[in-house]
Write a protein that holds these residues in place. Structure first.
Motif, PDB file in Angstrom:
ATOM      1  N   GLY A 287     -38.861 -32.299  85.462  1.00 47.72           N
ATOM      2  CA  GLY A 287     -38.353 -33.554  86.012  1.00 47.72           C
ATOM      3  C   GLY A 287     -39.246 -34.739  85.676  1.00 47.72           C
ATOM      4  O   GLY A 287     -38.756 -35.849  85.430  1.00 47.72           O
ATOM      5  N   ILE A 288     -40.564 -34.518  85.673  1.00 47.96           N
ATOM      6  CA  ILE A 288     -41.488 -35.602  85.311  1.00 47.96           C
ATOM      7  C   ILE A 288     -41.305 -35.982  83.850  1.00 47.96           C
ATOM      8  O   ILE A 288     -41.295 -37.173  83.497  1.00 47.96           O
ATOM      9  CB  ILE A 288     -42.936 -35.191  85.619  1.00 47.96           C
ATOM     10  N   ALA A 289     -41.137 -34.990  82.970  1.00 48.92           N
ATOM     11  CA  ALA A 289     -40.881 -35.291  81.560  1.00 48.92           C
ATOM     12  C   ALA A 289     -39.624 -36.145  81.415  1.00 48.92           C
ATOM     13  O   ALA A 289     -39.604 -37.131  80.662  1.00 48.92           O
ATOM     14  CB  ALA A 289     -40.743 -33.993  80.765  1.00 48.92           C
TER      15      ALA A 289
ATOM     16  N   CYS B 110     -42.646 -39.258  89.733  1.00 50.40           N
ATOM     17  CA  CYS B 110     -42.919 -38.009  90.455  1.00 50.40           C
ATOM     18  C   CYS B 110     -41.964 -37.824  91.633  1.00 50.40           C
ATOM     19  O   CYS B 110     -41.507 -36.701  91.899  1.00 50.40           O
ATOM     20  CB  CYS B 110     -44.365 -37.989  90.918  1.00 50.40           C
ATOM     21  N   GLN B 111     -41.658 -38.900  92.345  1.00 45.92           N
ATOM     22  CA  GLN B 111     -40.683 -38.794  93.424  1.00 45.92           C
ATOM     23  C   GLN B 111     -39.313 -38.385  92.883  1.00 45.92           C
ATOM     24  O   GLN B 111     -38.625 -37.540  93.472  1.00 45.92           O
ATOM     25  CB  GLN B 111     -40.556 -40.116  94.172  1.00 45.92           C
ATOM     26  N   TYR B 112     -38.929 -38.958  91.755  1.00 44.45           N
ATOM     27  CA  TYR B 112     -37.660 -38.589  91.119  1.00 44.45           C
ATOM     28  C   TYR B 112     -37.622 -37.091  90.817  1.00 44.45           C
ATOM     29  O   TYR B 112     -36.627 -36.409  91.099  1.00 44.45           O
ATOM     30  CB  TYR B 112     -37.479 -39.405  89.838  1.00 44.45           C
ATOM     31  N   ALA B 113     -38.713 -36.573  90.264  1.00 42.85           N
ATOM     32  CA  ALA B 113     -38.763 -35.149  89.940  1.00 42.85           C
ATOM     33  C   ALA B 113     -38.636 -34.294  91.190  1.00 42.85           C
ATOM     34  O   ALA B 113     -37.920 -33.280  91.202  1.00 42.85           O
ATOM     35  CB  ALA B 113     -40.061 -34.833  89.197  1.00 42.85           C
ATOM     36  N   GLU B 114     -39.335 -34.684  92.261  1.00 36.41           N
ATOM     37  CA  GLU B 114     -39.295 -33.898  93.491  1.00 36.41           C
ATOM     38  C   GLU B 114     -37.913 -33.953  94.133  1.00 36.41           C
ATOM     39  O   GLU B 114     -37.407 -32.944  94.630  1.00 36.41           O
ATOM     40  CB  GLU B 114     -40.359 -34.392  94.470  1.00 36.41           C
ATOM     41  N   ASN B 115     -37.287 -35.125  94.125  1.00 35.60           N
ATOM     42  CA  ASN B 115     -35.962 -35.277  94.730  1.00 35.60           C
ATOM     43  C   ASN B 115     -34.879 -34.579  93.914  1.00 35.60           C
ATOM     44  O   ASN B 115     -34.049 -33.834  94.459  1.00 35.60           O
ATOM     45  CB  ASN B 115     -35.598 -36.754  94.862  1.00 35.60           C
ATOM     46  N   THR B 116     -34.870 -34.805  92.600  1.00 37.21           N
ATOM     47  CA  THR B 116     -33.750 -34.406  91.757  1.00 37.21           C
ATOM     48  C   THR B 116     -33.902 -33.004  91.194  1.00 37.21           C
ATOM     49  O   THR B 116     -32.922 -32.259  91.099  1.00 37.21           O
ATOM     50  CB  THR B 116     -33.581 -35.411  90.596  1.00 37.21           C
TER      51      THR B 116
ATOM     52  N   ALA C  53     -36.788 -41.451  80.772  1.00 37.40           N
ATOM     53  CA  ALA C  53     -35.849 -42.410  81.359  1.00 37.40           C
ATOM     54  C   ALA C  53     -36.384 -43.843  81.321  1.00 37.40           C
ATOM     55  O   ALA C  53     -35.597 -44.798  81.343  1.00 37.40           O
ATOM     56  CB  ALA C  53     -35.520 -42.012  82.797  1.00 37.40           C
ATOM     57  N   VAL C  54     -37.702 -44.001  81.267  1.00 39.05           N
ATOM     58  CA  VAL C  54     -38.275 -45.351  81.177  1.00 39.05           C
ATOM     59  C   VAL C  54     -38.737 -45.662  79.758  1.00 39.05           C
ATOM     60  O   VAL C  54     -39.529 -46.584  79.534  1.00 39.05           O
ATOM     61  CB  VAL C  54     -39.442 -45.534  82.173  1.00 39.05           C
ATOM     62  N   GLY C  55     -38.216 -44.886  78.799  1.00 42.30           N
ATOM     63  CA  GLY C  55     -38.439 -45.198  77.396  1.00 42.30           C
ATOM     64  C   GLY C  55     -39.736 -44.696  76.806  1.00 42.30           C
ATOM     65  O   GLY C  55     -40.162 -45.176  75.745  1.00 42.30           O
ATOM     66  N   LYS C  56     -40.387 -43.714  77.448  1.00 37.72           N
ATOM     67  CA  LYS C  56     -41.646 -43.184  76.943  1.00 37.72           C
ATOM     68  C   LYS C  56     -41.421 -41.824  76.282  1.00 37.72           C
ATOM     69  O   LYS C  56     -40.712 -40.968  76.813  1.00 37.72           O
ATOM     70  CB  LYS C  56     -42.670 -43.047  78.071  1.00 37.72           C
ATOM     71  N   LYS C  57     -42.052 -41.653  75.135  1.00 40.82           N
ATOM     72  CA  LYS C  57     -41.956 -40.395  74.416  1.00 40.82           C
ATOM     73  C   LYS C  57     -43.084 -39.472  74.863  1.00 40.82           C
ATOM     74  O   LYS C  57     -44.250 -39.870  74.847  1.00 40.82           O
ATOM     75  CB  LYS C  57     -42.051 -40.636  72.914  1.00 40.82           C
ATOM     76  N   VAL C  58     -42.750 -38.279  75.258  1.00 41.91           N
ATOM     77  CA  VAL C  58     -43.763 -37.325  75.698  1.00 41.91           C
ATOM     78  C   VAL C  58     -43.710 -36.084  74.826  1.00 41.91           C
ATOM     79  O   VAL C  58     -42.657 -35.695  74.321  1.00 41.91           O
ATOM     80  CB  VAL C  58     -43.578 -36.939  77.185  1.00 41.91           C
ATOM     81  N   GLY C  59     -44.871 -35.479  74.656  1.00 35.90           N
ATOM     82  CA  GLY C  59     -44.973 -34.260  73.872  1.00 35.90           C
ATOM     83  C   GLY C  59     -45.586 -33.145  74.680  1.00 35.90           C
ATOM     84  O   GLY C  59     -45.812 -33.259  75.892  1.00 35.90           O
TER      85      GLY C  59
ATOM     86  N   MET D 237     -49.755 -33.835  86.632  1.00 37.46           N
ATOM     87  CA  MET D 237     -48.936 -33.727  85.422  1.00 37.46           C
ATOM     88  C   MET D 237     -48.649 -35.112  84.832  1.00 37.46           C
ATOM     89  O   MET D 237     -48.702 -35.316  83.615  1.00 37.46           O
ATOM     90  CB  MET D 237     -47.615 -33.020  85.745  1.00 37.46           C
ATOM     91  N   ALA D 238     -48.359 -36.070  85.684  1.00 39.68           N
ATOM     92  CA  ALA D 238     -48.002 -37.407  85.216  1.00 39.68           C
ATOM     93  C   ALA D 238     -49.168 -38.095  84.511  1.00 39.68           C
ATOM     94  O   ALA D 238     -48.988 -38.745  83.468  1.00 39.68           O
ATOM     95  CB  ALA D 238     -47.506 -38.259  86.384  1.00 39.68           C
TER      96      ALA D 238
END
Length: 429
Positions: free
Chosen positions: A133-135, A193-199, A140-146, A172-173
């Motif tokens: 969810g954090i990834a 992080c809240q989004y990940a925990e909620n969703t 969602a805010v336009g950041k590329k993560v690996g 993790m964030a």
């Protein structure tokens, strides 16, 4: 950037002592403990992911709720402090698009394929869902993560009301934020992080836990606009007068399986708000609520009504607590702490689970605190409730007795004397 072996050598020889003092305080005993803890985490990283890799070390604190019990998710006020109990993560980037996380105390190695999006079946109650969810939140805010490999060691008590989940999420964030130069501010990381925990994890938490771990210090937050909460940081040296200690007692009853109990508080508060044509209680005036009391009792039930009363009282009380801290009036702050504790019993009804009345560890710990500290300190339940921890403000002359009596009842290692922490989630080095 150094290898894990090089970092272990630097920590063992004291090169990292200034960094560790900044996070954990100046006592030699604590400094020795943290040196050993960091070195052990680096050794475990090598065990699971191989030696010779260049790594970074990150830290994300737990938090103690000072006021605002179940107010943040209703767009009210919150008051919390970061503490020196934290999650430490050793991390290294990889190039295969996977995240692998081994956490001390858990047998499972979390493996997340970053090409697979959305909540996955079977992950909903596990840390893998938070990582995924954090990834997604970064994307969602336009950041590329690996990908990255990480070993984590947490001192934040699990299922205790000190927000072990928020510390893990923020760990993790900040790894992604640091390893992939995302440049997100602490408040932005907290929202992800809240989004990940909620969703993804399915727990309807507010934002205060993640904000406190992200920002550090004492945080007063106004969630009237939850998308852009107004945050005020109060320095930690303004909380406790000389000779006063903040203790947290782990009653050894985990609330990690009580998500439905927490969710019911939010659901009932929002049922009351919905009956009055609003989404949350923060959008309802107290006069509107009292005028509609007969209708609300009929449509929502008395427990929901009492929990709504708790919201209005606790929200006002939290603002008063902030004012008392800023003015240096600890006696006034402590009196409000006691009021908050009583409201948890009488109104919010989240001190023990009504379906398991034989187990009321929080109630016993609060009663014991009252017996020892009457007139000399303050005590309250903290966190979501039903199980977990209580907090108490204990004067130095009673600390020995309080500590020994608490541990006589709840076992060795159950009573912690907390230190507050100015720093939020950070890359240590």
């Amino acid at each position: 950037m150094a290898t894990s072996t090089q970092l272990r050598q630097r920590i063992a020889t004291g090169e990292w002592d200034p960094k560790l003092r900044a996070l954990y305080g100046n006592t030699e005993q604590e400094l020795c403990r943290q040196r050993a803890r960091y070195c052990a985490a680096l050794e475990q990283f090598e065990l699971y992911f191989g030696p010779g890799r260049q790594v970074q070390v990150y830290s994300a604190p737990g938090r103690a709720e000072l006021g605002g019990n179940h107010t943040d998710h209703q767009h009210g006020y919150g008051l919390a402090a970061a503490v020196t109990l934290d999650l430490v993560a050793v991390a290294a980037r990889n190039t295969d698009g996977y995240v692998r996380v081994k956490s001390r105390g858990f047998n499972k190695l979390d493996v997340i394929d970053l090409t697979v999006a959305g909540p996955q079946e079977g992950e909903g109650t596990h840390s893998a869902s938070l990582i995924r969810g954090i990834a997604e939140g970064f994307r969602a805010v336009g950041k590329k993560v690996g990908g990255f490999d990480a070993y984590t060691a947490s001192d934040v008590l699990r299922g205790s009301g000190l927000s072990s989940s928020a510390a893990f999420e923020m760990g993790m964030a900040v790894i992604w934020n640091g390893e992939y130069d995302c440049g997100l501010a602490p408040t932005e990381l907290a929202k992800i992080c809240q989004y990940a925990e909620n969703t993804y994890f399915g727990k309807p938490s507010g934002l205060l836990d993640q904000l406190t771990s992200a920002v550090g210090g004492i945080i007063f937050a106004d969630f009237a606009d939850p998308a852009s909460p107004q945050i005020e940081k109060i320095h930690t040296d303004g909380l406790l007068p000389p000779g006063m200690n903040l203790c947290v007692t782990d009653t050894r009853g985990s609330h990690s399986e009580l998500t439905s109990e927490f969710a019911a508080i939010r659901k009932e508060m929002e049922q009351v708000a919905g009956t009055l044509g609003k989404k949350v209680l923060g959008q309802v005036t107290e006069s509107e609520f009292w005028a509609a009391l007969p209708e609300l009792r009929c449509k929502c039930g008395d427990r929901a009504v009492l929990r709504a009363i708790h919201y209005f009282e606790e929200n006002t009380r939290t603002l008063a607590q902030r004012d008392a801290l800023q003015a240096g009036r600890f006696a006034a702050f402590a009196a409000l702490v006691l009021e908050s504790g009583r409201a948890s019993f009488a109104l919010c009804q989240n001190v023990y689970c009504s379906t398991d009345v034989r187990h009321q560890g929080l109630s016993v710990a609060l009663a014991l605190s009252q017996c020892i500290l009457q007139g000399r300190g303050a005590w309250r339940m903290q966190g979501g409730g039903f199980a977990g921890t209580i907090q108490a403000y204990v004067p130095r002359e009673l600390l020995g007795r309080y500590h020994s009596e608490i541990e006589r009842v709840f076992g060795a290692g159950s009573c912690y004397v907390l230190r507050l922490r100015e720093q939020g989630a950070v890359r240590v080095g």
